[in-house]
Structures are given as structure tokens and as C-alpha cells.
Design a protein around this motif. Structure first.
Motif, short mmCIF file in Angstrom:
data_model
loop_
_atom_site.label_atom_id
_atom_site.label_comp_id
_atom_site.label_asym_id
_atom_site.label_seq_id
_atom_site.Cartn_x
_atom_site.Cartn_y
_atom_site.Cartn_z
N GLN A 49 -10.96 -3.29 -10.24
CA GLN A 49 -10.88 -3.91 -8.91
C GLN A 49 -9.42 -4.15 -8.53
O GLN A 49 -9.03 -3.92 -7.39
N GLN A 50 -8.62 -4.61 -9.49
CA GLN A 50 -7.20 -4.85 -9.21
C GLN A 50 -6.50 -3.54 -8.89
O GLN A 50 -5.71 -3.46 -7.95
N THR A 51 -6.79 -2.51 -9.67
CA THR A 51 -6.19 -1.19 -9.44
C THR A 51 -6.57 -0.69 -8.05
O THR A 51 -5.71 -0.21 -7.30
N GLU A 52 -7.84 -0.85 -7.72
CA GLU A 52 -8.34 -0.42 -6.42
C GLU A 52 -7.65 -1.20 -5.30
O GLU A 52 -7.21 -0.62 -4.31
N ALA A 53 -7.52 -2.50 -5.46
CA ALA A 53 -6.87 -3.35 -4.46
C ALA A 53 -5.41 -2.93 -4.28
O ALA A 53 -4.91 -2.83 -3.17
N ALA A 54 -4.74 -2.66 -5.39
CA ALA A 54 -3.34 -2.23 -5.34
C ALA A 54 -3.23 -0.89 -4.61
O ALA A 54 -2.35 -0.69 -3.78
N ARG A 55 -4.16 0.01 -4.90
CA ARG A 55 -4.16 1.31 -4.27
C ARG A 55 -4.34 1.16 -2.75
O ARG A 55 -3.66 1.81 -1.98
N HIS A 56 -5.24 0.27 -2.34
CA HIS A 56 -5.49 0.07 -0.92
C HIS A 56 -4.25 -0.49 -0.22
O HIS A 56 -3.92 -0.09 0.88
N THR A 80 -1.13 -0.07 -1.08
CA THR A 80 -0.11 0.98 -0.92
C THR A 80 -0.54 1.97 0.15
O THR A 80 0.29 2.44 0.93
N ASP A 81 -1.83 2.26 0.25
CA ASP A 81 -2.33 3.15 1.32
C ASP A 81 -2.01 2.57 2.68
O ASP A 81 -1.55 3.27 3.58
N LEU A 82 -2.24 1.26 2.83
CA LEU A 82 -1.99 0.61 4.11
C LEU A 82 -0.50 0.64 4.46
O LEU A 82 -0.12 0.81 5.60
N ASN A 83 0.34 0.48 3.45
CA ASN A 83 1.79 0.48 3.69
C ASN A 83 2.28 1.85 4.13
O ASN A 83 3.27 1.95 4.85
N GLN A 84 1.62 2.90 3.69
CA GLN A 84 2.09 4.25 4.01
C GLN A 84 1.74 4.67 5.43
O GLN A 84 2.39 5.54 5.99
N HIS A 85 0.73 4.05 6.03
CA HIS A 85 0.32 4.47 7.38
C HIS A 85 1.21 3.91 8.46
O HIS A 85 1.67 2.81 8.40
#
Length: 51
Positions: free
Chosen positions: A37-44, A46-51
């Protein structure tokens, strides 16, 4: 032949061991889920930051 009480006590000991094993397995799974869940949250994030 063993008296029924001895058999019962033996059985209870076996069940207790199995429960302890299950408890350990469950704790392991819980930790794994939390990590994912933490990995997934971190991934999300970073995804948001890239857009």
C-alpha cells in the motif's frame, strides 16, 4: 490405550501450535500488504507530480 483426557490435552497442544503458526503467517501477510500500500501510494504521488 491413552486415557481420553491425555488425548484431549495432546490435541489442544497441536491446535495451539497451528494457531500460533497461522498468527505468524497472518502478521507476515499484514506487513506485506502494508508495504505494498505504501509503495502504491508513493507511486501515485510521483505519477501526480509528473502530470
Amino acid at each position: 490405550m491413552k486415557p481420553p483426557l491425555d488425548l484431549l490435552i495432546q490435541r489442544i497442544k497441536q491446535i495451539t501450535q497451528q494457531l500460533e503458526l497461522l498468527e505468524a503467517t497472518f502478521a507476515q501477510l499484514s506487513r506485506r500488504v502494508k508495504q505494498e500500500q505504501q509503495t502504491e501510494a508513493a507511486r501515485h504521488s510521483t505519477d501526480l507530480n509528473q502530470h
